[in-house]
Design a protein around this motif. Structure first.
Motif, PDB file in Angstrom:
ATOM      1  N   LEU A 188      33.350  27.338 -16.986  1.00  0.00           N
ATOM      2  CA  LEU A 188      32.303  28.349 -17.088  1.00  0.00           C
ATOM      3  C   LEU A 188      32.559  29.122 -18.375  1.00  0.00           C
ATOM      4  O   LEU A 188      33.637  29.706 -18.553  1.00  0.00           O
ATOM      5  N   VAL A 189      31.596  29.134 -19.279  1.00  0.00           N
ATOM      6  CA  VAL A 189      31.797  29.679 -20.624  1.00  0.00           C
ATOM      7  C   VAL A 189      30.912  30.905 -20.818  1.00  0.00           C
ATOM      8  O   VAL A 189      29.687  30.822 -20.687  1.00  0.00           O
ATOM      9  N   ARG A 190      31.538  32.019 -21.143  1.00  0.00           N
ATOM     10  CA  ARG A 190      30.764  33.215 -21.466  1.00  0.00           C
ATOM     11  C   ARG A 190      30.496  33.236 -22.964  1.00  0.00           C
ATOM     12  O   ARG A 190      31.402  33.476 -23.770  1.00  0.00           O
ATOM     13  N   ALA A 191      29.258  32.975 -23.340  1.00  0.00           N
ATOM     14  CA  ALA A 191      28.925  32.881 -24.767  1.00  0.00           C
ATOM     15  C   ALA A 191      27.415  32.905 -24.938  1.00  0.00           C
ATOM     16  O   ALA A 191      26.650  32.580 -24.024  1.00  0.00           O
ATOM     17  N   ASP A 192      26.999  33.283 -26.133  1.00  0.00           N
ATOM     18  CA  ASP A 192      25.606  33.116 -26.531  1.00  0.00           C
ATOM     19  C   ASP A 192      25.343  31.624 -26.703  1.00  0.00           C
ATOM     20  O   ASP A 192      26.081  30.926 -27.408  1.00  0.00           O
ATOM     21  N   ALA A 193      24.314  31.120 -26.051  1.00  0.00           N
ATOM     22  CA  ALA A 193      24.087  29.676 -26.011  1.00  0.00           C
ATOM     23  C   ALA A 193      23.922  29.078 -27.404  1.00  0.00           C
ATOM     24  O   ALA A 193      24.468  28.011 -27.706  1.00  0.00           O
ATOM     25  N   GLN A 194      23.173  29.744 -28.278  1.00  0.00           N
ATOM     26  CA  GLN A 194      22.925  29.181 -29.604  1.00  0.00           C
ATOM     27  C   GLN A 194      24.203  29.155 -30.435  1.00  0.00           C
ATOM     28  O   GLN A 194      24.486  28.159 -31.116  1.00  0.00           O
ATOM     29  N   ALA A 195      24.989  30.228 -30.381  1.00  0.00           N
ATOM     30  CA  ALA A 195      26.250  30.242 -31.123  1.00  0.00           C
ATOM     31  C   ALA A 195      27.215  29.203 -30.568  1.00  0.00           C
ATOM     32  O   ALA A 195      27.916  28.519 -31.318  1.00  0.00           O
ATOM     33  N   TRP A 196      27.231  29.056 -29.242  1.00  0.00           N
ATOM     34  CA  TRP A 196      28.117  28.068 -28.617  1.00  0.00           C
ATOM     35  C   TRP A 196      27.721  26.651 -29.025  1.00  0.00           C
ATOM     36  O   TRP A 196      28.574  25.809 -29.301  1.00  0.00           O
ATOM     37  N   LEU A 197      26.427  26.380 -29.099  1.00  0.00           N
ATOM     38  CA  LEU A 197      25.963  25.058 -29.506  1.00  0.00           C
ATOM     39  C   LEU A 197      26.401  24.735 -30.932  1.00  0.00           C
ATOM     40  O   LEU A 197      26.714  23.583 -31.250  1.00  0.00           O
ATOM     41  N   ASP A 198      26.419  25.748 -31.795  1.00  0.00           N
ATOM     42  CA  ASP A 198      26.829  25.519 -33.185  1.00  0.00           C
ATOM     43  C   ASP A 198      28.283  25.054 -33.267  1.00  0.00           C
ATOM     44  O   ASP A 198      28.643  24.276 -34.154  1.00  0.00           O
ATOM     45  N   ASP A 199      29.125  25.536 -32.343  1.00  0.00           N
ATOM     46  CA  ASP A 199      30.551  25.201 -32.371  1.00  0.00           C
ATOM     47  C   ASP A 199      30.913  24.016 -31.484  1.00  0.00           C
ATOM     48  O   ASP A 199      32.005  23.458 -31.622  1.00  0.00           O
ATOM     49  N   CYS A 200      30.025  23.627 -30.586  1.00  0.00           N
ATOM     50  CA  CYS A 200      30.333  22.582 -29.601  1.00  0.00           C
ATOM     51  C   CYS A 200      30.430  21.212 -30.274  1.00  0.00           C
ATOM     52  O   CYS A 200      29.610  20.862 -31.131  1.00  0.00           O
ATOM     53  N   LYS A 201      31.426  20.440 -29.871  1.00  0.00           N
ATOM     54  CA  LYS A 201      31.590  19.073 -30.378  1.00  0.00           C
ATOM     55  C   LYS A 201      31.392  18.037 -29.265  1.00  0.00           C
ATOM     56  O   LYS A 201      31.456  16.845 -29.518  1.00  0.00           O
ATOM     57  N   GLU A 202      31.145  18.490 -28.053  1.00  0.00           N
ATOM     58  CA  GLU A 202      31.039  17.602 -26.898  1.00  0.00           C
ATOM     59  C   GLU A 202      29.612  17.080 -26.752  1.00  0.00           C
ATOM     60  O   GLU A 202      28.647  17.772 -27.093  1.00  0.00           O
ATOM     61  N   GLN A 203      29.476  15.865 -26.252  1.00  0.00           N
ATOM     62  CA  GLN A 203      28.167  15.279 -25.990  1.00  0.00           C
ATOM     63  C   GLN A 203      27.897  15.261 -24.484  1.00  0.00           C
ATOM     64  O   GLN A 203      28.829  15.175 -23.682  1.00  0.00           O
ATOM     65  N   PHE A 204      26.614  15.311 -24.117  1.00  0.00           N
ATOM     66  CA  PHE A 204      26.213  15.374 -22.719  1.00  0.00           C
ATOM     67  C   PHE A 204      25.095  14.366 -22.448  1.00  0.00           C
ATOM     68  O   PHE A 204      24.300  14.044 -23.335  1.00  0.00           O
ATOM     69  N   ASP A 205      25.044  13.899 -21.208  1.00  0.00           N
ATOM     70  CA  ASP A 205      24.019  12.932 -20.799  1.00  0.00           C
ATOM     71  C   ASP A 205      22.827  13.610 -20.138  1.00  0.00           C
ATOM     72  O   ASP A 205      21.729  13.049 -20.103  1.00  0.00           O
ATOM     73  N   LEU A 206      23.052  14.803 -19.587  1.00  0.00           N
ATOM     74  CA  LEU A 206      22.024  15.509 -18.827  1.00  0.00           C
ATOM     75  C   LEU A 206      22.180  16.999 -19.105  1.00  0.00           C
ATOM     76  O   LEU A 206      23.265  17.553 -18.945  1.00  0.00           O
ATOM     77  N   ILE A 207      21.091  17.638 -19.565  1.00  0.00           N
ATOM     78  CA  ILE A 207      21.148  19.045 -19.947  1.00  0.00           C
ATOM     79  C   ILE A 207      19.990  19.788 -19.295  1.00  0.00           C
ATOM     80  O   ILE A 207      18.861  19.303 -19.277  1.00  0.00           O
ATOM     81  N   PHE A 208      20.282  20.981 -18.764  1.00  0.00           N
ATOM     82  CA  PHE A 208      19.239  21.868 -18.241  1.00  0.00           C
ATOM     83  C   PHE A 208      19.315  23.174 -19.009  1.00  0.00           C
ATOM     84  O   PHE A 208      20.394  23.767 -19.150  1.00  0.00           O
ATOM     85  N   CYS A 209      18.174  23.603 -19.529  1.00  0.00           N
ATOM     86  CA  CYS A 209      18.108  24.847 -20.298  1.00  0.00           C
ATOM     87  C   CYS A 209      16.921  25.664 -19.805  1.00  0.00           C
ATOM     88  O   CYS A 209      15.778  25.206 -19.883  1.00  0.00           O
ATOM     89  N   ASP A 210      17.193  26.868 -19.306  1.00  0.00           N
ATOM     90  CA  ASP A 210      16.151  27.764 -18.799  1.00  0.00           C
ATOM     91  C   ASP A 210      16.339  29.141 -19.429  1.00  0.00           C
ATOM     92  O   ASP A 210      16.869  30.050 -18.802  1.00  0.00           O
ATOM     93  N   PRO A 211      15.921  29.297 -20.693  1.00  0.00           N
ATOM     94  CA  PRO A 211      16.171  30.566 -21.388  1.00  0.00           C
ATOM     95  C   PRO A 211      15.246  31.664 -20.887  1.00  0.00           C
ATOM     96  O   PRO A 211      14.166  31.401 -20.346  1.00  0.00           O
ATOM     97  N   PRO A 212      15.647  32.921 -21.085  1.00  0.00           N
ATOM     98  CA  PRO A 212      14.767  34.043 -20.732  1.00  0.00           C
ATOM     99  C   PRO A 212      13.624  34.156 -21.726  1.00  0.00           C
ATOM    100  O   PRO A 212      13.676  33.595 -22.824  1.00  0.00           O
ATOM    101  N   THR A 213      12.605  34.883 -21.342  1.00  0.00           N
ATOM    102  CA  THR A 213      11.499  35.144 -22.262  1.00  0.00           C
ATOM    103  C   THR A 213      11.975  35.948 -23.464  1.00  0.00           C
ATOM    104  O   THR A 213      11.582  35.698 -24.600  1.00  0.00           O
ATOM    105  N   PHE A 214      12.880  36.888 -23.193  1.00  0.00           N
ATOM    106  CA  PHE A 214      13.427  37.730 -24.266  1.00  0.00           C
ATOM    107  C   PHE A 214      14.836  38.144 -23.872  1.00  0.00           C
ATOM    108  O   PHE A 214      15.131  38.379 -22.692  1.00  0.00           O
ATOM    109  N   SER A 215      15.750  38.211 -24.846  1.00  0.00           N
ATOM    110  CA  SER A 215      17.075  38.760 -24.572  1.00  0.00           C
ATOM    111  C   SER A 215      17.636  39.402 -25.828  1.00  0.00           C
ATOM    112  O   SER A 215      17.355  38.970 -26.954  1.00  0.00           O
TER     113      SER A 215
END
Length: 431
Positions: free
Chosen positions: A323-350
């Motif tokens: 479980l990672v506490r991070a801003d999703a966009q910043a975390w994606l910039d640093d992530c090197k792992e690949q995934f087969d299945l992704i779910f993304c449900d962002p808020p309207t505003f944050s």
């Protein structure tokens, strides 16, 4: 010893009926910690263990070692014996218990007639609840649904939503404008609760009332109460924690039920990523469906702790599924792992500290392009948002294979409100 003893590394959540004989003994020293959040996770792990034995091995006995009596009590088993022992400076308890087969718990359904006499102004809402309940009943029984929306502002004079969570009811009043007389609003609220109780045949203690109003910034996450009462509801093979008193939202978005169950169906053997994960319900469904790894990302420590308890309740470990506490966009910039299945449900505003505030209509294109860099060829991103006027950036359809799943993803209990969310399946074009 190989001929006599079978050794295997497997998570509790992956235990199946075929793994358990008719009778047996389970001896276990489940994880437990000294920090408060670890103790809470341990308690829900014991609850999951007790439920699993009660369902799959009611004739067994269990020997549990633990550090906290209150956590051990959460297992819900019948105590036969207990010893208090010392392990260095620590006090431990050894318990011998018998599982308790789960008592049948039928989720609430609307009756044909009111359970008590109603005041005349409450009758129209009762009639609508009865109509909706009759429409949904066959679907609810066929799909074995425990948590659902019964009513959603169908009548102008009753501006409320009525949600069922097992044997509890949540009535959410949408705050009336200042032009409405407060006494009149109070009376309508009382009629709404009365009609709901009469339609479902429930006591006052089973009805939870909240008032919703437009939120700004992080107000939607603030605590409204401090009762810390959590209820378990089942969704497919997953068991999920909801709180009907303390927060504006309950911990489970009911309109995403079809997508979560689809993730469970498709997750076997896959690497799963859950972005803007809230309380991790989609992560639990992926793991219950056999995902070999899951990563859960959210900015809220409170919701990640909730997600940890959800995982523990279902027998899954956060050290294997971080479980990672991070801003999703910043975390994606640093992530090197690949995934087969992704779910993304962002808020309207944050609001984002140190970064530009996130607005889904304005920034979703860049977010999706970042996600697609982490999606393995042959994989799928399920992207959802609840901004009612949302329009997918047109260039995404040129770069990727996009399938609009919005109509499919609306469950029967939300079809009266077709704009509650938008949902897409996005794949690499050459898949």
């Amino acid at each position: 010893m190989a001929g006599a003893i079978h050794f295997e590394r497997r998570e509790l959540g992956n235990l199946r009926d075929r793994d358990l004989a008719a009778q047996g003994l389970m001896v276990t020293n489940p994880p437990w910690g000294e920090r408060l959040d670890e103790q809470e996770q341990a308690a829900w792990l014991y609850a999951g263990l007790g439920r699993l034995l009660g369902e799959k091995a009611p004739a067994w006995r269990a020997v549990l070692l633990g550090g906290e009596v209150t956590a051990l009590d959460r297992a819900g088993m019948d105590l036969e014996a207990q010893w208090k022992v010392r392990n260095g400076a620590l006090t431990n308890f050894i318990r011998v218990s018998r599982p308790r087969p789960p008592a049948p718990r039928e989720p609430l359904r609307v009756g044909e007639a009111p359970s008590f006499e109603l005041p005349e102004p409450a009758v129209p809402l009762f009639n609508r609840l009865r109509k909706n309940g009759k429409h949904l009943r066959r679907w609810l029984d066929r799909e074995d649904i425990q948590a659902y929306r019964l009513y959603d502002r169908d009548l102008p004079e009753f501006n409320v939503a009525v949600d069922i969570y097992g044997d509890q009811v949540l009535v959410q009043e949408f705050k009336a404008p200042s032009s409405v007389d407060p006494e009149k609003a109070r009376q309508r609220r009382q009629w709404a609760v009365t009609a709901t109780r009469a339609a479902l045949g429930v006591h006052r203690e089973q009805v939870h009332l909240r008032t919703r109003e437009r939120q700004k910034g992080r107000d939607q996450y603030r605590k409204l109460n401090n009762q810390n009462r959590y209820q378990v509801v089942r969704e497919g093979r997953a068991h999920l924690l909801v709180n009907l008193d303390d927060y504006l939202d309950t911990g489970l978005f009911l309109d995403h039920r079809p997508m979560r169950l689809r993730i469970a169906e498709e997750a076997a053997g896959k690497r799963f990523l859950n972005l803007f994960a809230y309380t991790g319900a989609a992560t639990v469904q992926a793991l219950a469906g056999g995902a070999r790894r899951a990563v859960t990302v959210d900015t809220s420590r409170r919701y990640l702790d909730w997600a940890a308890c959800n995982l523990a309740l279902n027998g899954f470990a956060t050290d294997r599924h971080p479980l990672v506490r991070a801003d999703a966009q910043a975390w994606l910039d640093d992530c090197k792992e690949q995934f087969d299945l992704i779910f993304c449900d962002p808020p309207t505003f944050s609001n984002n500290k140190g970064r530009e505030d996130f607005v889904v209509q304005e920034h979703h294109g860049d977010l999706i392009r970042r996600i697609m860099k982490r999606l393995e060829p042959g994989g799928v991103l399920y992207f959802s948002c609840n901004y009612r006027r949302f329009e997918l950036e047109e260039s995404l359809r040129r770069w990727y294979a996009v399938e609009d799943l919005t109509a499919w993803s609306l469950p029967e209990d939300f079809r009266r409100n077709g704009a509650i969310h938008h949902c897409y399946a996005i794949r690499h074009e050459d898949d």
